[in-house]
Enzyme design. Structure first.
Site, PDB file in Angstrom:
ATOM      1  CG  LEU B  35      28.141 -47.941  38.637  1.00 18.01           C
ATOM      2  CD1 LEU B  35      29.599 -47.565  38.430  1.00 18.01           C
ATOM      3  CD2 LEU B  35      27.885 -48.214  40.115  1.00 18.01           C
ATOM      4  N   GLY B  38      23.575 -40.856  31.719  1.00 18.52           N
ATOM      5  CA  GLY B  38      23.476 -39.420  31.469  1.00 18.52           C
ATOM      6  C   GLY B  38      23.226 -39.141  30.010  1.00 18.52           C
ATOM      7  CB  VAL B  43      28.606 -45.115  34.240  1.00 19.11           C
ATOM      8  CG1 VAL B  43      29.854 -45.644  34.924  1.00 19.11           C
ATOM      9  CG2 VAL B  43      28.918 -43.818  33.521  1.00 19.11           C
ATOM     10  CE  LYS B  56      29.344 -41.548  29.689  1.00 20.10           C
ATOM     11  NZ  LYS B  56      29.371 -40.184  30.218  1.00 20.10           N
ATOM     12  CG  ASP B 147      27.610 -30.603  33.406  1.00 15.78           C
ATOM     13  OD1 ASP B 147      26.943 -29.826  34.105  1.00 15.78           O
ATOM     14  OD2 ASP B 147      27.136 -31.600  32.841  1.00 15.78           O
TER      15      ASP B 147
END
Lengths: 250, 326
Positions: B35, B38, B43, B56, B147
């Site tokens: 998906l 980062g 993920v 994740k 964030d």
């Protein structure tokens, strides 16, 4: 050891290439680690520099590995965010290391945080996060001032002011000192003495004169000396035996 | 084992169809597709015992556990679910390595940018209001998102609603922000500290609006604060919300609720001004919606205005005469 009273001692080395003078920086980083000082390294790379220069940055990783710290290689533009991230990670890693060695004393030689079931690990991590936020920090920044760095110094300066914003947002107390290598006369020169703010940095870099040599090893050694002198001086004045946390226990 | 999180960051990927089994809880997940990835990990969409989930995995076990702690706090404090709910935490063994992972509810939706492409611009304001509602609840529980950026949001529905998908940067109020992205960080723009307080999130929320108007983003120049003000002024999408956004950017709001209420009243006013646009009464028509009014009416209005202006000038002239003669 009571972590709450302790102070984290970290070195942040910012460089763009290989050392070429004096002691082996990887050995000096190992020595620092023995003193409970963590060495984090940032290697700066230019966007369109030739491939062979990237290989020179292998040293960056080696130094941080033997200094128990974190390293990162970045393009000049991403420096600010990397500087704060590496420093923060380095601190977490140091605390993590201490807790691991504590665990080993309790649970036996091969136990680490990773061996705990996830629920317990979460609790330990919360302690690590707490300490990272509240512990005092002494940070020595070593900036490579060799000729090739000249154009990057403005960015380095900006990123250090940015780092000061990040660290001063923490609950713990901070002290910074800034060194450049090579210095005007010696391998290393102290540009800014211990201070809680890095705002005075602007004037410091204008004094820099870039030289041809890169004495990275001697610079790390100078940082170790600075930490040990400071520690013994303080003990002499205040008489208190402040504890430093030793990052070498893992 | 300590060096897992040095620069190497051995990025390894799971392939579609691969199965992972938890070392502790023995749950099995089979990977469907990636998906996104980062700073702390990747993920995947996967299928578990009870349907589709998001898994994740990360190379940095410390960061992963930190995130899990945050997700746990979410489930502890909120009556209403803000982030995705946490389903499982475990490790799986891959070759020689032990890799930590956690499993969340899989949220289906569109990114903010995809959504705005297919919807009218007023949606931007409504999404912001929704976001501020959630932020208010989060702040009240003693947390700051940190964030906050379009990448960490998803629009689900219909009914359309903003949801948070990555809460890894969430920080306790009073601490320092753990994770941030420069464009959405007030420290970067020279407009404040990185202390976790509600105003930190409100800055980022305002920047999300700016990002929607300037999808390419832009680099900071010398005077960050002034530059953002210009950006808001110069965008037709943002200028109606100028007062709210600038207060958000400059840290003038004490709570998300305050900003939300201002935002709602701007959205309301925008609506009413459009509805009351064709008034028949004299003076206002000429300036507001002159073109739609019938010619005859327009003529009469112009005449009326001329008379009004004439008499005004006449009075001023009279005053002038009086003051001269004294």
């Amino acid at each position: 050891m009571d972590l709450k009273k302790g102070t984290l001692r970290q070195v942040l080395l910012i460089t763009d290439g290989c050392s070429n003078q004096g002691e082996d920086p990887v050995a000096m980083a190992a020595l620092a680690r023995e003193h409970g000082i963590t060495v984090n390294v940032i290697g700066i790379m230019e966007e369109n520099s030739p491939e062979y220069l990237h290989k020179g940055l292998k040293e960056v990783e080696d130094i941080s590995l033997s200094g128990g710290g974190v390293s990162q290689i970045v393009y000049t533009a991403q420096l600010s965010q990397t500087v704060q991230m590496v420093t923060r990670k380095g601190m977490t890693q140091t605390i993590h290391g201490v807790i691991n060695s504590e665990l080993q004393q309790i649970l036996g030689k091969d136990s680490t945080i990773e061996d705990l079931p996830p629920e317990k690990r979460g609790e330990v991590m919360e302690v690590v996060d707490d300490l990272g936020e509240t512990m005092d920090l002494e940070l020595i920044i070593l900036v490579d001032a060799s000729g090739s760095m000249e154009k990057k110094l403005a960015t380095v300066q900006e990123s250090l002011i940015d780092l000061s914003i990040s660290l001063n947002s923490r609950m713990g107390y901070n002290q910074f000192a800034l060194f450049s290598f090579p210095g005007k006369k010696d391998d290393t020169e102290k540009l800014i003495d211990w201070t809680p703010q890095l705002n005075s940095i602007t004037s410091a870099f204008s004094k820099l004169s870039s030289g041809g040599i890169t004495p990275t090893g001697p610079a790390i050694k100078a940082a170790i000396n600075e930490f040990t002198n400071r520690r013994s001086k303080r003990r002499l004045i205040t008489g208190d035996d402040e504890e430093y946390i030793e990052g070498s226990g893992f | 084992m300590m060096m897992k999180n040095t620069s190497k960051g051995q990025v390894f990927k799971l392939r579609a169809g691969e199965r992972i089994t938890g070392k502790w809880h023995r749950n099995e997940y089979s990977i469907i597709r990636e998906l996104g990835s980062g700073a702390t990990g990747t993920v995947y969409l996967a299928s578990g015992r009870n349907g589709q989930v998001a898994v994740k995995t990360g190379h940095d076990s410390m960061a992963i556990i930190s995130e899990v702690n945050v997700l746990k706090h979410f489930s502890r404090v909120q009556g209403k679910i803000l982030g995705p709910s946490l389903i499982d935490v475990d490790d799986f063994v891959h070759g020689q390595q032990q890799i930590p992972f956690y499993v969340m509810e899989f949220l289906k939706g569109e990114t903010l940018f995809q959504f705005m492409k297919d919807h009218k611009p007023e949606w931007a304001g409504i999404l912001l209001v929704q976001l501020l509602t959630d932020l208010q609840m989060l702040h009240q529980a003693g947390w700051v998102f940190g964030d906050l950026k379009p990448d960490n949001l998803l629009v689900v529905g219909p009914p359309h609603r903003v949801r948070w998908i990555d809460v890894g940067g969430t920080t306790q109020v009073g601490r320092s922000i753990k994770e941030y992205t420069e464009f959405f960080d007030r420290g970067y723009w020279g407009l404040g500290t990185r202390k976790a307080e509600p105003s930190y999130d409100l800055f980022a929320a305002s920047m999300i609006m700016i990002n929607l108007a300037y999808p390419q983003r832009f680099e900071k120049r010398k005077d960050g604060g002034g530059q953002l003000k210009e950006a808001v002024k110069n965008s037709s999408m943002l200028s109606p919300f100028q007062s709210v956004l600038l207060k958000g950017l400059y840290g003038k709001y004490r709570s998300a609720e305050e900003m939300r209420n201002d935002m709602v009243s701007v959205l309301n006013n925008k609506g009413t001004s459009r509805m009351s646009a064709p008034p028949a009464k004299g003076q206002r028509t000429a300036s507001r919606s002159g073109q739609r009014v019938k010619k005859k009416k327009k003529k009469r209005a112009v005449m009326f205005e001329t008379v009004l202006l004439g008499s005004f000038l006449f009075i001023v002239y009279l005053f002038y005469l009086v003051s001269q003669s004294m």
